[in-house]
Write an enzyme that holds these catalytic residues in place. Structure first.
Site: not given
Length: 448
Positions: A73, A76-77, A153
């Site tokens: 994840h 992904e950023h 997040e």
């Protein structure tokens, strides 16, 4: 092995193109395996003016060890922070200049980077995605900056008790297995995420044989291949074959019975359910019908019993997930804390009824209709078509045609659903609760 599980792609010679059939009209699906192992799957939809492009990587949170938790994840950023050719600002400016969308998501088993643009801007979308996915810099400075974003997040997730309850349920039913861990990682693992760790994960995992480019819209397969050769050059050369779909080789830990997370919220959030079977199981269409009839809409038995007849909760539904070697079935309800025991009792009562008696013919018909409608209506959107292509290629090694899937759904009988319910809904249930309870002793007795 069923016809859906056979994978012609594994026999296809690199560099050749196959027509995989038709959807619900004249939209042709074609597939090419490039010499380096990268798969390209396209669907031409002549009646639209858009194109959706996805670059799929067969990597997710389940591929992380504890020290890497959250790395998939995090990437992904991070990949959008800059490449050797483009800064983060330039990436954003180029997609905004054509009114397009550029984004990504991570799941336990996949990561997808995608763009949605006008068909005339397909070349930009392909070039941008290839640049981001194959040539990200991942600088130490960008790792430090994005660390703060990912921590925010996680904080947002922790402020949403419903999201928290779903993650708690997953960890309860799947135990200490990578599938049971949060895709986001933990605050501790993200704080400790170094540039060397995340970049090493990127270089090791992001390889063409584990990747799929899927494109749907007003496009031609040949043009997509030309654009990929131009954008990637020698990166897609070689003689590698695609990685086969995941199989269920891992042994799962023991399923836990009850988990509680104390949260100062106005509602109690309840999830209860059990493990099911993997995504290749022939019963998956019957499970879809069962899930739809139990808690998939306003006419579902759970919605009618819990909300409409008893007024016990505003939100109640059931949900299924599927992975390479297992899956989950869950029922969610959010209610006032003093109603938690009654809500739990009604849900269990409904599950026991269906386990003993199955569904009515009308419920089975509505369940089939809900699955059919959801599948076909999604085909109106090129992004959904692109996603279907990419997921099927990674999960099954081939495209599962829409008409064939519709036939499988139509073939589900009441007896099929009754036999499945008798097995599945009698299994021991895991329960997860998020709400204003200091410890499990404060929960109603029927939950402890």
């Amino acid at each position: 092995m069923s016809d859906e599980e056979q994978s012609p792609g594994h026999l296809q010679q690199p560099g050749t193109t196959m027509a995989l059939g038709h959807g619900t009209g004249e939209e042709t699906v074609r597939r090419t395996v490039l010499p380096g192992g990268l798969r390209v799957v396209t669907e031409s939809v002549p009646g639209v003016r858009s194109a959706s492009v996805g670059c799929w990587v067969d990597v997710g949170s389940r591929d992380e060890n504890r020290a890497q938790a959250g790395a998939a994840h995090f990437l992904e950023h991070l990949l959008f922070k800059g490449t050797s050719r483009r800064s983060a600002a330039r990436i954003a400016e180029e997609i905004d200049a054509v009114g397009g969308e550029l984004n990504a998501f991570t799941s336990p088993e996949h990561t997808c980077y995608y763009a949605h643009v006008l068909d005339t801007d397909l070349s930009l979308a392909v070039d941008l995605l290839c640049d981001v996915v194959f040539d990200a810099v991942n600088s130490s400075h960008d790792v430090d900056v994005e660390r703060g974003v990912v921590l925010e997040e996680i904080a947002i997730r922790d402020d949403d008790p419903q999201d928290m309850a779903h993650e708690l349920f997953t960890s309860t039913v799947l135990g200490d297995h990578p599938l049971g861990r949060s895709v986001l990682g933990t605050e501790e693992s993200v704080r400790a995420m170094s540039r060397a760790r995340v970049h090493g994960f990127y270089r090791h995992r992001y390889a063409p044989p584990r990747m799929v480019v899927s494109v749907a819209g007003n496009i031609s397969h040949e043009h997509v291949l030309e654009l990929l050769h131009k954008a990637l050059g020698e990166r897609i050369a070689g003689s590698a074959r695609p990685e086969p779909p995941r199989t269920g080789a891992a042994r799962l830990p023991r399923q836990q019975r009850l988990s509680l997370r104390s949260d100062d919220s106005e509602q109690a959030h309840l999830l209860l359910g059990c493990r099911t079977f993997d995504r290749h199981d022939e019963r998956r269409h019957a499970l879809g019908v069962l899930n739809a009839a139990l808690g998939g809409g306003m006419s579902s038995r759970l919605f009618q019993r819990v909300r409409e007849q008893r007024g016990l909760a505003y939100t109640v539904y059931s949900d299924i997930t599927s992975y390479a070697e297992t899956g989950t079935f869950a029922v969610y309800a959010g209610c006032q804390p003093d109603r938690l025991e009654e809500v739990n009792g009604v849900i269990r009562e409904v599950l026991a009824e269906v386990a003993d008696e199955g569904l009515t013919d009308a419920e089975v018909a509505r369940g089939r209709g809900q699955l059919r409608g959801g599948l076909v209506l999604a085909l109106e959107d090129t992004a959904s078509r692109m996603s279907r292509l990419g997921r099927h290629e990674l999960d099954y090694g081939q495209y599962l045609g829409v008409e064939r899937t519709l036939r499988r759904i139509d073939a589900v009988t009441g007896q099929d659903v009754a036999e499945l319910a008798a097995d599945l809904l009698r299994r021991p249930l895991s329960t997860a609760v998020v709400g204003p309870y200091a410890d499990s002793d404060e929960l109603p007795g029927t939950l402890r």
